[in-house]
Design a protein around this motif. Structure first.
Motif, PDB file in Angstrom:
ATOM      1  N   ASP A  23      -0.493  33.403  -4.682  1.00 29.28           N
ATOM      2  CA  ASP A  23       0.374  32.672  -3.762  1.00 29.28           C
ATOM      3  C   ASP A  23      -0.064  31.214  -3.634  1.00 29.28           C
ATOM      4  N   ARG A  24      -1.348  30.978  -3.590  1.00 27.79           N
ATOM      5  CA  ARG A  24      -1.856  29.602  -3.505  1.00 27.79           C
ATOM      6  C   ARG A  24      -1.440  28.798  -4.738  1.00 27.79           C
ATOM      7  N   LEU A  25      -1.517  29.407  -5.911  1.00 27.61           N
ATOM      8  CA  LEU A  25      -1.133  28.705  -7.135  1.00 27.61           C
ATOM      9  C   LEU A  25       0.367  28.449  -7.189  1.00 27.61           C
ATOM     10  N   HIS A  26       1.160  29.394  -6.724  1.00 22.81           N
ATOM     11  CA  HIS A  26       2.605  29.152  -6.685  1.00 22.81           C
ATOM     12  C   HIS A  26       2.924  27.966  -5.780  1.00 22.81           C
ATOM     13  N   ALA A  27       2.270  27.902  -4.632  1.00 22.60           N
ATOM     14  CA  ALA A  27       2.500  26.781  -3.720  1.00 22.60           C
ATOM     15  C   ALA A  27       2.062  25.468  -4.363  1.00 22.60           C
ATOM     16  N   TYR A  28       0.927  25.507  -5.064  1.00 24.39           N
ATOM     17  CA  TYR A  28       0.449  24.301  -5.740  1.00 24.39           C
ATOM     18  C   TYR A  28       1.413  23.882  -6.844  1.00 24.39           C
ATOM     19  N   ALA A  29       1.888  24.844  -7.627  1.00 23.77           N
ATOM     20  CA  ALA A  29       2.813  24.530  -8.711  1.00 23.77           C
ATOM     21  C   ALA A  29       4.073  23.874  -8.168  1.00 23.77           C
ATOM     22  N   GLU A  30       4.601  24.400  -7.078  1.00 23.13           N
ATOM     23  CA  GLU A  30       5.805  23.810  -6.499  1.00 23.13           C
ATOM     24  C   GLU A  30       5.560  22.364  -6.094  1.00 23.13           C
ATOM     25  N   LYS A  31       4.459  22.115  -5.408  1.00 17.06           N
ATOM     26  CA  LYS A  31       4.184  20.751  -4.969  1.00 17.06           C
ATOM     27  C   LYS A  31       3.939  19.838  -6.158  1.00 17.06           C
ATOM     28  N   ALA A  32       3.160  20.298  -7.129  1.00 17.98           N
ATOM     29  CA  ALA A  32       2.819  19.460  -8.274  1.00 17.98           C
ATOM     30  C   ALA A  32       4.055  19.037  -9.057  1.00 17.98           C
ATOM     31  N   MET A  33       4.943  19.988  -9.346  1.00 20.88           N
ATOM     32  CA  MET A  33       6.094  19.629 -10.187  1.00 20.88           C
ATOM     33  C   MET A  33       7.100  18.786  -9.411  1.00 20.88           C
ATOM     34  N   ARG A  34       7.232  19.013  -8.115  1.00 22.28           N
ATOM     35  CA  ARG A  34       8.171  18.191  -7.343  1.00 22.28           C
ATOM     36  C   ARG A  34       7.627  16.799  -7.082  1.00 22.28           C
TER      37      ARG A  34
ATOM     38  N   GLY B 191       0.810  -1.212   0.000  1.00 16.62           N
ATOM     39  CA  GLY B 191       0.000   0.000   0.000  1.00 16.62           C
ATOM     40  C   GLY B 191       0.843   1.261   0.000  1.00 16.62           C
ATOM     41  N   MET B 192       1.987   1.218   0.673  1.00 13.97           N
ATOM     42  CA  MET B 192       2.893   2.364   0.681  1.00 13.97           C
ATOM     43  C   MET B 192       3.415   2.634  -0.734  1.00 13.97           C
ATOM     44  N   VAL B 193       3.796   1.564  -1.428  1.00 17.18           N
ATOM     45  CA  VAL B 193       4.315   1.705  -2.787  1.00 17.18           C
ATOM     46  C   VAL B 193       3.223   2.241  -3.712  1.00 17.18           C
ATOM     47  N   MET B 194       2.008   1.740  -3.557  1.00 19.58           N
ATOM     48  CA  MET B 194       0.893   2.223  -4.374  1.00 19.58           C
ATOM     49  C   MET B 194       0.653   3.709  -4.134  1.00 19.58           C
ATOM     50  N   ALA B 195       0.598   4.107  -2.885  1.00 22.00           N
ATOM     51  CA  ALA B 195       0.293   5.504  -2.572  1.00 22.00           C
ATOM     52  C   ALA B 195       1.361   6.441  -3.114  1.00 22.00           C
ATOM     53  N   LYS B 196       2.633   6.100  -2.888  1.00 20.65           N
ATOM     54  CA  LYS B 196       3.704   6.986  -3.332  1.00 20.65           C
ATOM     55  C   LYS B 196       3.864   6.966  -4.844  1.00 20.65           C
ATOM     56  N   GLY B 197       3.652   5.835  -5.474  1.00 20.35           N
ATOM     57  CA  GLY B 197       3.823   5.756  -6.917  1.00 20.35           C
ATOM     58  C   GLY B 197       2.674   6.342  -7.697  1.00 20.35           C
ATOM     59  N   VAL B 198       1.461   6.175  -7.188  1.00 18.75           N
ATOM     60  CA  VAL B 198       0.275   6.599  -7.937  1.00 18.75           C
ATOM     61  C   VAL B 198      -0.219   7.963  -7.456  1.00 18.75           C
ATOM     62  N   GLU B 199      -0.702   8.027  -6.207  1.00 16.89           N
ATOM     63  CA  GLU B 199      -1.280   9.284  -5.714  1.00 16.89           C
ATOM     64  C   GLU B 199      -0.273  10.432  -5.741  1.00 16.89           C
ATOM     65  N   ASP B 200       0.962  10.127  -5.339  1.00 13.46           N
ATOM     66  CA  ASP B 200       1.936  11.199  -5.153  1.00 13.46           C
ATOM     67  C   ASP B 200       2.915  11.352  -6.305  1.00 13.46           C
ATOM     68  N   CYS B 201       2.672  10.650  -7.399  1.00 14.39           N
ATOM     69  CA  CYS B 201       3.557  10.835  -8.553  1.00 14.39           C
ATOM     70  C   CYS B 201       2.774  10.729  -9.862  1.00 14.39           C
ATOM     71  N   ALA B 202       2.220   9.548 -10.150  1.00 13.21           N
ATOM     72  CA  ALA B 202       1.520   9.358 -11.420  1.00 13.21           C
ATOM     73  C   ALA B 202       0.392  10.367 -11.605  1.00 13.21           C
ATOM     74  N   PHE B 203      -0.292  10.703 -10.523  1.00  7.91           N
ATOM     75  CA  PHE B 203      -1.383  11.678 -10.618  1.00  7.91           C
ATOM     76  C   PHE B 203      -0.891  13.037 -11.118  1.00  7.91           C
ATOM     77  N   TYR B 204       0.387  13.315 -10.955  1.00  7.86           N
ATOM     78  CA  TYR B 204       0.940  14.588 -11.406  1.00  7.86           C
ATOM     79  C   TYR B 204       1.622  14.473 -12.772  1.00  7.86           C
ATOM     80  N   ARG B 205       1.650  13.279 -13.325  1.00 11.50           N
ATOM     81  CA  ARG B 205       2.245  13.077 -14.645  1.00 11.50           C
ATOM     82  C   ARG B 205       1.211  12.716 -15.707  1.00 11.50           C
ATOM     83  N   TYR B 206      -0.057  12.724 -15.320  1.00 12.09           N
ATOM     84  CA  TYR B 206      -1.127  12.304 -16.230  1.00 12.09           C
ATOM     85  C   TYR B 206      -2.219  13.356 -16.145  1.00 12.09           C
ATOM     86  N   ALA B 207      -2.324  14.172 -17.164  1.00 10.76           N
ATOM     87  CA  ALA B 207      -3.189  15.358 -17.091  1.00 10.76           C
ATOM     88  C   ALA B 207      -4.375  15.289 -18.043  1.00 10.76           C
ATOM     89  N   ARG B 208      -4.738  14.105 -18.502  1.00 12.59           N
ATOM     90  CA  ARG B 208      -5.815  13.986 -19.493  1.00 12.59           C
ATOM     91  C   ARG B 208      -7.065  14.747 -19.043  1.00 12.59           C
TER      92      ARG B 208
END
Length: 806
Positions: free
Chosen positions: A570-581, A448-465
């Motif tokens: 400011d909210r969007l800048h914070a979001y952009a930083e988190k999303a790209m990282r 579950g840890m691998v799923m959460a970090k790989g999907v929610e916290d990474c793939a979700f930010y690399r797939y923008a359909r």
């Protein structure tokens, strides 16, 4: 005191308890929540947490409440106010881990650091002492401070300071972090700190060693959250001292269990919790993949509702948008014409990166456990095979023997994709199937840890359909569902889990419910979106077009009313930083690329400063805002009336346009909501069809209060579930059902409905009886047999009909 028989809520309202909105303030808000129709007050974690914690999930003590959040007196105040108003209290608890960022704040962790393996509470933590020479590795040392040539750490010093018990003792300080000194290992502050450090039961190591060499289990990859072993009876007792008091004294009525998948034995834990609480109402934060079921026999009333959130979002998404948005996404990824982004392959590869990267310490721990039984198995082959199985695992985890089919699916996929690993997998399979084996249990905790970090916290930010679909608990490859699919799922839920939670927004959602509702409109206008995006990409070139698409969708989805623009940049800048990282494709948290990040931040600034960009954005907003409000009301109606217990996340009775945390945890204006509700009740404010960015959200507040009051005061209206089917030229634009005295009717695909000229002669056949829409004015007509949707939904895109004799 003797508790009354356990009861279940008809609805909840989540409050984020902080130093600013503490328990005393929560108690003061109870009359408003009661007026809104809320049945139970739902509190974020309230046990003592790390100093300055804004969320409370970093608990440091289990025998007391957090003083900054109101302490014991504050909880007593909430309980008194809620119970006096005939309301219940639900509290979020964190059984999987504790906060260790400030060791002196956690007496158990401090003791283990001081006394090592022989410490009284050493068994509380999941530590592999044999893997690191009987020392606990603490990954805190910065690159510049490591001096291997002289076996030293810069900025390490000995000081005398206060310990958790109040005694002044000798400590090792690294910068502003304090660690204990074991008795008899130092003579005074003048001694060489590096020599003293070498004598301790812990070893301060490079922060980079966390990925590969850590020897304690964490919450995901968070070094400052150490896992605890609540499967041990004494650990359960010690970590639930305060929680047990809540139920003995009748202060709390139910619990929300955070991250049960991190526990070794969730079923056993829930049984222990039921015994402690007298079978109280308990929900679990469990994410179910499409088609997955919660195991039978668990002592819980169900999940916190991400499974329903995914269905609600998809029944309001136009399936016709899938093909053109697939084409656009492929183009952004640079794929040849005719190819599509392979979501499943992306998920596999990113999960494999996680298993080989930030969670490789966990993989190595599993293999060490396995090699106790298989000493001749080469470690590197076993690590490769275990990591591949984790990457192939189709759900968050199994609970052997429950879910063995998921292990079988992972084994089949791993054998197919990596035939070179077949011999190793054949050796490992019988051991990983054994529900009593430590390695098998640890594998289940890790998947579950691998799923959460790989999907929610990474793939979700690399797939923008379509980013309204990349949400916690959802599979973005499932684009849309028809109403019939929703009806089948809800009929089953009514039968199996009628008291599970239904949610649209939480402290963990990637986008607030009304952000997703607006973004979903893009599926109805993919050509206009594609053209606008191409123009935006030309005006603000990006090194990562996929990230740019994700950011532009966030800009559009969360664009606020004029009076909210001041802090939106400011909210969007914070979001952009988190999303790209989090995406990690051009920059990362651990190795930020300043040039890459500057271009992403330039995109945010252009949304405010570039007239041509604003022109393009204004054109999109003109197209999607009003149908987005329609979707938002439809989603809210469904969430409030589908089988289950609806939760209103704090402030979401008005428009909820937050982005990912911490944005979704910022304070909300409850005074404003209280005034607007009073005006609605007094008739001085009308709930009109929402239009434009500056709409105040009165319609959503009216809908929320009406539905919550009906649920609380007339529960007999919601005892069954039966689909209703519209008939006529626009039938596909309606989703409706009968709950046994209450009918919910919602508009779907509003842009397409407007394009076809409205409802026309489309009718909704009604069950026997006389029905009146409680969202309409008091003089609203009574309907029998059937109603024209053009009449029923003339003022609002949703209706809530109640049988007059019910």
């Amino acid at each position: 005191m003797t508790r009354p028989p356990a009861r279940r809520p008809t609805s909840t309202y989540r409050l984020q308890i902080t130093a600013d909105l503490d328990l005393h303030e929560a108690a003061r808000r109870v009359p408003y929540l009661r007026s809104l129709g809320v049945d139970w007050v739902y509190l974020s974690p309230i046990l003592a947490a790390e100093p300055g914690s804004t969320h409370g999930y970093d608990v440091v003590a289990h025998d007391r409440l957090d003083d900054d959040r109101g302490g014991a007196a504050g909880l007593a105040s909430v309980a008194s106010a809620a119970h006096g108003a005939r309301m219940g209290v639900l509290v979020d608890i964190v059984p999987n881990h504790v906060g260790v960022a400030t060791p002196v704040e956690d007496p158990w962790w401090w003791e283990v650091l001081r006394d090592g393996r022989e410490a009284e509470h050493a068994h509380v933590f999941d530590i592999d002492w044999d893997a690191a020479g009987q020392r606990l590795r603490i990954p805190v040392v910065g690159d510049d401070d490591l001096q291997p040539a002289r076996d030293a750490i810069d900025h390490l010093r000995l000081v005398e300071a206060e310990a958790p018990d109040g005694e002044r003792v000798l400590q090792l300080h690294y910068w502003d972090q304090a660690f204990p000194v074991a008795p008899g290992t130092a003579s005074g502050v003048e001694e060489d700190p590096d020599a003293v450090h070498a004598r301790q039961h812990y070893e301060l190591v490079s922060w980079r060693e966390a990925d590969d060499a850590l020897n304690y289990r964490r919450f995901f990859a968070v070094n400052t959250l150490a896992a605890v072993r609540v499967e041990e009876a004494d650990v359960f007792a010690d970590t639930h001292v305060e929680i047990g008091r809540w139920f003995r004294e009748g202060l709390v009525d139910g619990l929300r269990v955070d991250h049960p998948d991190g526990l070794r034995d969730p079923r056993g834990y829930l049984a222990d919790l039921a015994a402690l609480t007298g079978d109280a109402y308990v929900l679990i934060e469990k994410i179910l993949e499409p088609g997955e079921r919660l195991p039978d026999g668990w002592a819980t009333d169900g999940t916190t509702g991400y499974d329903v959130l995914a269905l609600v979002d998809r029944v309001l998404t136009d399936p016709a948008g899938e093909e053109p948005l697939d084409t656009l996404e492929a183009r952004l990824h640079g794929l040849p014409d005719g190819e599509r982004v392979d979501w499943a392959a992306m998920v596999h590869d990113l999960k494999r990166e996680v298993a080989d990267g930030i969670l490789h310490s966990e993989v190595k721990r599993i293999v060490r456990d396995l090699r106790r039984h298989l000493p001749t198995l080469p470690a590197h082959r076993a690590e490769d095979a275990v990591a591949e199985l984790l990457a192939c695992f189709p759900v968050y985890r199994s609970y052997l023997p429950d879910g063995v089919e998921h292990l079988e699916q992972a084994l089949a996929a791993a054998r197919s994709g990596r035939p070179d690993l077949v011999p190793t997998l054949d050796v490992l399979e019988p051991w990983l199937r054994d529900p009593d084996l430590a390695a098998a249990k640890r594998f289940q905790q890790t998947s579950g840890m691998v799923m959460a970090k790989g999907v929610e916290d990474c793939a979700f930010y690399r797939y923008a359909r379509l980013t309204s679909l990349t949400e916690v608990g959802a599979d973005p490859s499932v684009f849309a569902i028809a109403p019939d699919e929703l009806h089948r799922a809800m009929a089953e839920r009514q039968e199996r889990w009628p008291h599970a939670m239904t949610t649209l927004s939480t402290h963990d959602t990637k986008r607030g419910e009304d952000v997703r509702a607006r973004i979903a409109v893009l599926a109805e206008c993919p050509r206009q979106w594609s053209e606008a995006l191409e123009r935006l990409l030309a005006l603000v070139p990006s090194p990562d077009p996929v990230l740019a698409s994700l950011l532009w969708q966030a800009v559009i989805g969360a664009w606020p009313a004029a009076d909210g623009l001041d802090d939106y940049r400011d909210r969007l800048h914070a979001y952009a930083e988190k999303a790209m990282r989090e995406a990690g494709s051009g920059t990362t948290w651990t190795a930020p690329d300043e040039a890459f990040e500057a271009r992403a931040h330039a995109l945010v600034d252009a949304a405010f400063d570039d007239p041509q960009v604003r022109e393009a954005l204004d054109g999109l907003l003109d197209l999607v805002v009003d149908p987005g409000w329609s979707n938002a009301l439809a989603a809210r109606l469904l969430a409030l009336t589908l089988p289950g217990v609806p939760d209103v996340y704090q402030g979401a009775e008005l428009w909820e346009q937050s982005l990912v945390d911490p944005d979704n945890r910022r304070p909300v204006d409850l005074d404003l909501r209280e005034r607007l509700l009073a005006d609605l009740d007094a008739g001085t404010l009308r709930a009109e069809r929402p239009r434009g960015l500056d709409d105040p959200g009165a319609a959503k507040l009216h809908l929320t209060a009406t539905a919550l009051r009906l649920r609380r005061d007339r529960p007999g209206l919601l005892t069954s579930y039966a689909p209703l089917a519209a008939a006529g030229p626009a039938a596909e634009h309606a989703v409706a059902y009968d709950r046994g005295g209450l009918l919910a009717v919602a508009t779907r695909l509003p842009l397409g409905l407007a394009a076809r000229g409205g409802w026309g002669d489309t009718e909704l056949p009604l069950p026997e009886g006389r029905w009146r829409d409680h969202l309409a004015p008091d003089q609203a007509p009574v309907h029998e047999d059937a109603v024209r949707l053009a009449d029923l939904l003339a003022d609002l895109p949703v209706a809530l009909l109640v049988r007059e004799d019910a």
